[in-house]
Design a protein around this motif. Sequence first.
Motif, short mmCIF file in Angstrom:
data_model
loop_
_atom_site.label_atom_id
_atom_site.label_comp_id
_atom_site.label_asym_id
_atom_site.label_seq_id
_atom_site.Cartn_x
_atom_site.Cartn_y
_atom_site.Cartn_z
N LEU A 136 4.53 7.11 9.85
CA LEU A 136 3.37 6.38 9.32
C LEU A 136 3.54 6.06 7.84
CD1 LEU A 136 0.43 8.19 11.12
CD2 LEU A 136 1.29 5.88 11.53
N GLY A 137 4.15 6.98 7.08
CA GLY A 137 4.44 6.69 5.67
C GLY A 137 5.44 5.56 5.52
N LEU A 138 6.45 5.54 6.40
CA LEU A 138 7.42 4.44 6.37
C LEU A 138 6.77 3.12 6.75
CD1 LEU A 138 10.55 6.21 7.89
CD2 LEU A 138 10.19 5.53 5.50
N LEU A 139 5.81 3.17 7.68
CA LEU A 139 5.06 1.96 8.04
C LEU A 139 4.26 1.44 6.85
CD1 LEU A 139 4.14 -0.02 10.26
CD2 LEU A 139 2.27 1.57 10.73
N VAL A 140 3.62 2.36 6.12
CA VAL A 140 2.87 1.95 4.92
C VAL A 140 3.81 1.32 3.90
CG1 VAL A 140 1.58 2.84 2.93
CG2 VAL A 140 1.00 3.60 5.22
N LEU A 141 5.00 1.91 3.72
CA LEU A 141 5.98 1.34 2.80
C LEU A 141 6.43 -0.05 3.25
CD1 LEU A 141 8.30 4.32 1.85
CD2 LEU A 141 7.02 2.86 0.30
N ALA A 142 6.70 -0.20 4.53
CA ALA A 142 7.14 -1.51 5.04
C ALA A 142 6.06 -2.56 4.84
CB ALA A 142 7.52 -1.39 6.51
N LEU A 143 4.82 -2.21 5.12
CA LEU A 143 3.73 -3.16 4.92
C LEU A 143 3.52 -3.47 3.44
CD1 LEU A 143 1.11 -1.92 7.53
CD2 LEU A 143 2.47 -4.02 7.61
N ALA A 144 3.73 -2.49 2.58
CA ALA A 144 3.55 -2.72 1.15
C ALA A 144 4.62 -3.66 0.61
CB ALA A 144 3.59 -1.40 0.40
N PHE A 145 5.85 -3.48 1.06
CA PHE A 145 6.94 -4.35 0.58
C PHE A 145 6.85 -5.74 1.20
CE2 PHE A 145 9.39 -0.35 -0.39
CZ PHE A 145 9.31 -0.52 -1.76
N ARG A 146 6.33 -5.82 2.41
CA ARG A 146 6.19 -7.11 3.08
C ARG A 146 5.00 -7.90 2.55
NH1 ARG A 146 4.59 -7.31 8.81
NH2 ARG A 146 4.12 -9.49 8.75
N GLY A 147 4.09 -7.20 1.94
CA GLY A 147 2.89 -7.87 1.44
C GLY A 147 1.79 -7.94 2.47
N GLY A 148 1.92 -7.21 3.56
CA GLY A 148 0.94 -7.24 4.62
C GLY A 148 -0.18 -6.25 4.44
N ALA A 149 -0.12 -5.46 3.38
CA ALA A 149 -1.17 -4.47 3.17
C ALA A 149 -2.44 -5.18 2.73
CB ALA A 149 -0.74 -3.47 2.10
N PRO A 150 -3.58 -4.78 3.26
CA PRO A 150 -4.83 -5.43 2.86
C PRO A 150 -5.14 -5.17 1.39
CG PRO A 150 -5.26 -3.47 4.18
CD PRO A 150 -3.78 -3.69 4.19
N ALA A 151 -5.85 -6.10 0.81
CA ALA A 151 -6.23 -5.96 -0.59
C ALA A 151 -7.17 -4.77 -0.74
CB ALA A 151 -6.91 -7.23 -1.08
N GLU A 152 -6.95 -4.02 -1.79
CA GLU A 152 -7.78 -2.83 -2.03
C GLU A 152 -9.15 -3.28 -2.54
OE1 GLU A 152 -6.72 0.70 -2.70
OE2 GLU A 152 -4.76 0.49 -1.78
N GLU A 153 -10.18 -2.78 -1.90
CA GLU A 153 -11.53 -3.10 -2.33
C GLU A 153 -12.03 -1.99 -3.25
OE1 GLU A 153 -14.11 -3.81 0.95
OE2 GLU A 153 -12.62 -5.02 2.00
N THR A 154 -12.94 -2.35 -4.09
CA THR A 154 -13.52 -1.32 -4.96
C THR A 154 -14.42 -0.43 -4.12
OG1 THR A 154 -15.35 -2.78 -5.53
CG2 THR A 154 -13.44 -2.77 -7.01
N VAL A 155 -14.35 0.84 -4.37
CA VAL A 155 -15.10 1.81 -3.59
C VAL A 155 -16.24 2.36 -4.45
CG1 VAL A 155 -14.94 4.01 -2.39
CG2 VAL A 155 -13.02 2.42 -2.34
N GLN A 156 -17.41 2.44 -3.85
CA GLN A 156 -18.54 3.03 -4.54
C GLN A 156 -18.35 4.53 -4.59
OE1 GLN A 156 -20.89 1.76 -6.17
NE2 GLN A 156 -21.24 -0.32 -5.45
N THR A 157 -18.37 5.10 -5.77
CA THR A 157 -18.22 6.54 -5.90
C THR A 157 -19.51 7.13 -6.46
OG1 THR A 157 -17.36 6.40 -8.14
CG2 THR A 157 -15.76 6.28 -6.35
#
Length: 164
Positions: free
Chosen positions: A54-75
């Motif tokens: 799963l970590g390698l999948l996250v890396l692959a998506l990050a390098f491919r640009g397929g990762a969703p844009a990070e939204e601001t989180v209410q804290t």
Amino acid sequence: MTKPVLRGVLVVAFFALCAFYLIPVYVPRPAFIPGFAPPPDMWPRTVSLIGILLGLLVLALAFRGGAPAEETVQTDGSSPRRMALRFAGVVMAFGLFLLALPYVGFLIAIILLTFTMVLMTGERSYRFWIALISVGAPVLLLLFFNSALGTQFPKGALLKTLGF
């Protein structure tokens, strides 16, 4: 390094540490486990290898640009300093859990750890549910592992002297 890449590297590093360092290379199979049953180290290795994938999948998506844009989180408005103190408290709670385990036993130590983890989230308004989860979940977990799977947990010196 962007956040998704760093996240993927940290996930892979954590699970690789678990799979290749923390889990012993050879775990002897107890005599009471039949030959067709999986070895005792199967589930820790399986979870660690799935975490690496799963970590390698996250890396692959990050390098491919397929990762969703990070939204601001209410804290809750916690400052970075307060969050660092919470993290230090979590690490200290796990350390105290490991220190208390031989003395008070698994059940009492895990009840205290669960209670501490729930309080570290900042939640204080649902006191009944906090108590139920902190006590009920470890008791049910211990009963399931003890009766269904035959797994024994450390009793601790305190419970042995009390006769449990």
